[in-house]
Design a protein around this motif. Structure first.
Motif, PDB file in Angstrom:
ATOM      1  N   ILE A 252       0.877  -1.178   0.000  1.00 56.96           N
ATOM      2  CA  ILE A 252       0.000   0.000   0.000  1.00 56.96           C
ATOM      3  C   ILE A 252       0.908   1.220   0.000  1.00 56.96           C
ATOM      4  O   ILE A 252       1.762   1.362   0.888  1.00 56.96           O
ATOM      5  CB  ILE A 252      -0.929   0.015   1.228  1.00 56.96           C
ATOM      6  CG1 ILE A 252      -1.717  -1.300   1.319  1.00 56.96           C
ATOM      7  CG2 ILE A 252      -1.878   1.202   1.175  1.00 56.96           C
ATOM      8  CD1 ILE A 252      -2.443  -1.488   2.639  1.00 56.96           C
ATOM      9  N   PHE A 253       0.746   2.101  -0.989  1.00 58.46           N
ATOM     10  CA  PHE A 253       1.655   3.219  -1.178  1.00 58.46           C
ATOM     11  C   PHE A 253       0.858   4.495  -1.443  1.00 58.46           C
ATOM     12  O   PHE A 253      -0.188   4.461  -2.092  1.00 58.46           O
ATOM     13  CB  PHE A 253       2.601   2.956  -2.348  1.00 58.46           C
ATOM     14  CG  PHE A 253       3.197   1.581  -2.339  1.00 58.46           C
ATOM     15  CD1 PHE A 253       4.340   1.305  -1.603  1.00 58.46           C
ATOM     16  CD2 PHE A 253       2.605   0.547  -3.060  1.00 58.46           C
ATOM     17  CE1 PHE A 253       4.887   0.028  -1.581  1.00 58.46           C
ATOM     18  CE2 PHE A 253       3.138  -0.730  -3.050  1.00 58.46           C
ATOM     19  CZ  PHE A 253       4.274  -0.991  -2.310  1.00 58.46           C
ATOM     20  N   LYS A 254       1.381   5.600  -0.956  1.00 58.36           N
ATOM     21  CA  LYS A 254       0.728   6.879  -1.214  1.00 58.36           C
ATOM     22  C   LYS A 254       1.760   7.880  -1.726  1.00 58.36           C
ATOM     23  O   LYS A 254       2.822   8.054  -1.124  1.00 58.36           O
ATOM     24  CB  LYS A 254       0.064   7.426   0.052  1.00 58.36           C
ATOM     25  CG  LYS A 254      -0.781   8.682  -0.229  1.00 58.36           C
ATOM     26  CD  LYS A 254      -1.357   9.262   1.046  1.00 58.36           C
ATOM     27  CE  LYS A 254      -2.130  10.538   0.722  1.00 58.36           C
ATOM     28  NZ  LYS A 254      -2.442  11.322   1.938  1.00 58.36           N
ATOM     29  N   SER A 255       1.457   8.532  -2.838  1.00 57.93           N
ATOM     30  CA  SER A 255       2.320   9.593  -3.377  1.00 57.93           C
ATOM     31  C   SER A 255       1.690  10.936  -3.054  1.00 57.93           C
ATOM     32  O   SER A 255       0.550  11.204  -3.426  1.00 57.93           O
ATOM     33  CB  SER A 255       2.501   9.434  -4.891  1.00 57.93           C
ATOM     34  OG  SER A 255       1.251   9.486  -5.557  1.00 57.93           O
ATOM     35  N   GLU A 256       2.415  11.764  -2.329  1.00 54.79           N
ATOM     36  CA  GLU A 256       1.894  13.055  -1.880  1.00 54.79           C
ATOM     37  C   GLU A 256       2.585  14.246  -2.539  1.00 54.79           C
ATOM     38  O   GLU A 256       1.968  15.293  -2.719  1.00 54.79           O
ATOM     39  CB  GLU A 256       2.036  13.175  -0.354  1.00 54.79           C
ATOM     40  CG  GLU A 256       1.223  12.162   0.415  1.00 54.79           C
ATOM     41  CD  GLU A 256       1.386  12.294   1.915  1.00 54.79           C
ATOM     42  OE1 GLU A 256       0.467  11.891   2.651  1.00 54.79           O
ATOM     43  OE2 GLU A 256       2.441  12.787   2.358  1.00 54.79           O
TER      44      GLU A 256
ATOM     45  N   THR B 208       8.015  18.864 -11.100  1.00 50.23           N
ATOM     46  CA  THR B 208       7.967  19.239 -12.509  1.00 50.23           C
ATOM     47  C   THR B 208       9.214  18.704 -13.199  1.00 50.23           C
ATOM     48  O   THR B 208      10.330  18.867 -12.696  1.00 50.23           O
ATOM     49  CB  THR B 208       7.897  20.769 -12.670  1.00 50.23           C
ATOM     50  OG1 THR B 208       6.714  21.247 -12.020  1.00 50.23           O
ATOM     51  CG2 THR B 208       7.845  21.155 -14.136  1.00 50.23           C
ATOM     52  N   TYR B 209       9.026  18.047 -14.355  1.00 53.03           N
ATOM     53  CA  TYR B 209      10.140  17.460 -15.096  1.00 53.03           C
ATOM     54  C   TYR B 209      10.235  18.089 -16.479  1.00 53.03           C
ATOM     55  O   TYR B 209       9.227  18.332 -17.151  1.00 53.03           O
ATOM     56  CB  TYR B 209       9.951  15.949 -15.248  1.00 53.03           C
ATOM     57  CG  TYR B 209      10.165  15.193 -13.963  1.00 53.03           C
ATOM     58  CD1 TYR B 209      11.427  14.739 -13.603  1.00 53.03           C
ATOM     59  CD2 TYR B 209       9.098  14.949 -13.094  1.00 53.03           C
ATOM     60  CE1 TYR B 209      11.622  14.059 -12.421  1.00 53.03           C
ATOM     61  CE2 TYR B 209       9.282  14.270 -11.912  1.00 53.03           C
ATOM     62  CZ  TYR B 209      10.550  13.816 -11.576  1.00 53.03           C
ATOM     63  OH  TYR B 209      10.743  13.146 -10.393  1.00 53.03           O
ATOM     64  N   LEU B 210      11.481  18.365 -16.897  1.00 55.34           N
ATOM     65  CA  LEU B 210      11.730  18.841 -18.254  1.00 55.34           C
ATOM     66  C   LEU B 210      11.911  17.657 -19.190  1.00 55.34           C
ATOM     67  O   LEU B 210      12.512  16.636 -18.814  1.00 55.34           O
ATOM     68  CB  LEU B 210      12.989  19.712 -18.284  1.00 55.34           C
ATOM     69  CG  LEU B 210      12.887  21.096 -17.648  1.00 55.34           C
ATOM     70  CD1 LEU B 210      14.251  21.782 -17.676  1.00 55.34           C
ATOM     71  CD2 LEU B 210      11.853  21.958 -18.362  1.00 55.34           C
TER      72      LEU B 210
ATOM     73  N   ASN C  40       3.190  18.321 -12.146  1.00 59.95           N
ATOM     74  CA  ASN C  40       2.541  17.414 -11.189  1.00 59.95           C
ATOM     75  C   ASN C  40       2.893  15.954 -11.455  1.00 59.95           C
ATOM     76  O   ASN C  40       2.037  15.069 -11.409  1.00 59.95           O
ATOM     77  CB  ASN C  40       1.019  17.592 -11.234  1.00 59.95           C
ATOM     78  CG  ASN C  40       0.587  18.907 -10.607  1.00 59.95           C
ATOM     79  OD1 ASN C  40       1.151  19.325  -9.602  1.00 59.95           O
ATOM     80  ND2 ASN C  40      -0.387  19.560 -11.215  1.00 59.95           N
ATOM     81  N   ALA C  41       4.160  15.704 -11.749  1.00 58.09           N
ATOM     82  CA  ALA C  41       4.624  14.338 -12.017  1.00 58.09           C
ATOM     83  C   ALA C  41       5.210  13.726 -10.745  1.00 58.09           C
ATOM     84  O   ALA C  41       5.528  14.426  -9.781  1.00 58.09           O
ATOM     85  CB  ALA C  41       5.654  14.344 -13.137  1.00 58.09           C
ATOM     86  N   ILE C  42       5.361  12.416 -10.764  1.00 55.09           N
ATOM     87  CA  ILE C  42       5.861  11.686  -9.595  1.00 55.09           C
ATOM     88  C   ILE C  42       7.297  11.259  -9.839  1.00 55.09           C
ATOM     89  O   ILE C  42       7.623  10.690 -10.882  1.00 55.09           O
ATOM     90  CB  ILE C  42       4.984  10.447  -9.328  1.00 55.09           C
ATOM     91  CG1 ILE C  42       3.557  10.886  -8.980  1.00 55.09           C
ATOM     92  CG2 ILE C  42       5.572   9.595  -8.206  1.00 55.09           C
ATOM     93  CD1 ILE C  42       2.573   9.743  -8.936  1.00 55.09           C
ATOM     94  N   ASN C  43       8.164  11.531  -8.876  1.00 53.10           N
ATOM     95  CA  ASN C  43       9.550  11.089  -8.931  1.00 53.10           C
ATOM     96  C   ASN C  43       9.617   9.653  -8.403  1.00 53.10           C
ATOM     97  O   ASN C  43       9.360   9.409  -7.225  1.00 53.10           O
ATOM     98  CB  ASN C  43      10.428  12.016  -8.074  1.00 53.10           C
ATOM     99  CG  ASN C  43      11.895  11.695  -8.192  1.00 53.10           C
ATOM    100  OD1 ASN C  43      12.285  10.599  -8.595  1.00 53.10           O
ATOM    101  ND2 ASN C  43      12.750  12.645  -7.841  1.00 53.10           N
TER     102      ASN C  43
END
Length: 352
Positions: free
Chosen positions: A132-136, A140-142, A158-161
């Motif tokens: 169970i994982f949550k991304s908070e 921003t990525y170029l 609004n991207a996820i690293n």
């Protein structure tokens, strides 16, 4: 502790969890996520599982009443482990439970991923595992790409690293009667008041009292005893305290097994201080309901972790720092009547 070289991602469901204290809502997906190529599953495996390679503490799910059936995560995990066809339905209930406890204004909204893995290893056992994982936190990525004989630049907002997992938990299908084996990640950035919701309110965890925990607790209790308690009963300089901390760390690094009497005699030495430490340790055990055995196998990983918090630095105003790593007899403290200031005299043979 946790490895995933044989693991595979079986099923994944994604939901969105808002903060009910901010009048936000949750959004549930109608069905599990469809993974159409091999690249995305591999990226997700790295994102979800790699942070757990450095996790040493093993927990169990619990409930304050003592009845494990009242722990929501234990109930939902058991449902899925017994009948995998109930996975998505259980993921929806997990999302609703997380939303219910997300009632502090500092808790960030984000995506919730509920994942069924095969053959994730913990302590050498390949097991079915619910993650169970949550991304908070979003970034921003170029993106740079070829265009008209040169290059163009665009961005993804609004991207996820995938190298920064905010919160996660792995529930392993083993030791059901004890609350399963559980490993957790919680990189909280929302303030201390909101920090408890993931481990304490959503999961409801108790740490397993193994060699890692015993080693970590003993070093932590001893450090607090030296830095907080000794001044009440003894007149000690900071150099003397640092020496006591260094001697304890030396003991734990050199020994394979901890023995309370041996440790007390070799490290503390003073009978009155030994009795004071044992009383201090007993008070900790009662307050936190976490007994520490008089003998246990020393965990090297716990020693390394605690060593980061053991300070061997003597800070003198804002001018000097003295690092004390060895014989404290080579440093003497005094007072200069003319300057009306304290001083330390340090003896050495060679200047590096």
């Amino acid at each position: 502790m946790v490895t995933f070289f044989e693991a595979s991602l079986d099923t994944i469901s994604v939901h969105h969890i808002g903060n009910q204290a901010q009048n936000e809502f949750y959004a549930l997906s109608a069905k599990p996520l469809e993974l159409k190529d091999e690249v995305i599953p591999n990226l997700l495996m790295q994102y979800f599982l790699k942070p757990f390679e450095k996790a040493n503490e093993v927990y169990h799910l619990m409930h304050t009443s003592g009845d494990l059936n009242l722990n929501e995560l234990h109930h939902f995990a058991t449902q899925v482990f017994e009948d995998k066809s109930k996975f998505h339905e259980a993921s929806e209930q997990i999302a609703k439970h997380l939303y219910k406890v997300s009632n502090h204004p500092n808790i960030k909204p984000g995506e919730l991923y509920v994942v069924y893995f095969n053959k994730v290893q913990i302590e050498g056992n390949p097991l079915d595992t619910i993650g169970i994982f949550k991304s908070e936190n979003k970034e921003t990525y170029l993106k740079v790409y070829p265009e008209d004989g040169g290059f163009g630049v665009d961005y993804e907002d609004n991207a996820i690293n995938i190298n920064k997992l905010d919160k996660g938990v792995l529930i392993f299908n083993i030791e059901k009667e004890n609350g399963y084996k559980v490993v957790v990640i919680d990189k909280n950035n929302s303030g201390q008041d909101a920090a408890v919701y993931w481990k304490d309110e959503f999961l409801q965890l108790k740490i397993r009292n193994d060699s890692f925990n015993q080693t970590s607790n003993t070093l932590g209790v001893y450090k607090n005893f030296v830095t907080q308690k000794l001044d009440d009963e003894f007149e000690m300089s900071k150099a003397d305290k640092i020496d006591l901390l260094n001697r304890s760390m030396k003991y734990f690094k050199e020994k394979e097994t901890f023995d309370m009497d041996e440790f007390s005699n070799e490290v503390i030495g003073n009978e009155k201080a030994i009795e004071s430490f044992k009383t201090f340790k007993s008070q900790y055990e009662q307050e936190f309901d976490s007994p520490i055995a008089n003998t246990f196998e020393i965990s090297g990983n716990a020693v390394k972790k605690q060593a980061r918090d053991y300070k061997s630095v003597l800070k003198l105003d804002k001018n000097f720092h003295i690092y004390i790593h060895g014989d404290k007899e080579l440093i003497e403290k005094g007072f200069d009547d003319d300057k009306r200031m304290n001083y330390y005299k340090v003896f050495f043979k060679e200047e590096a």
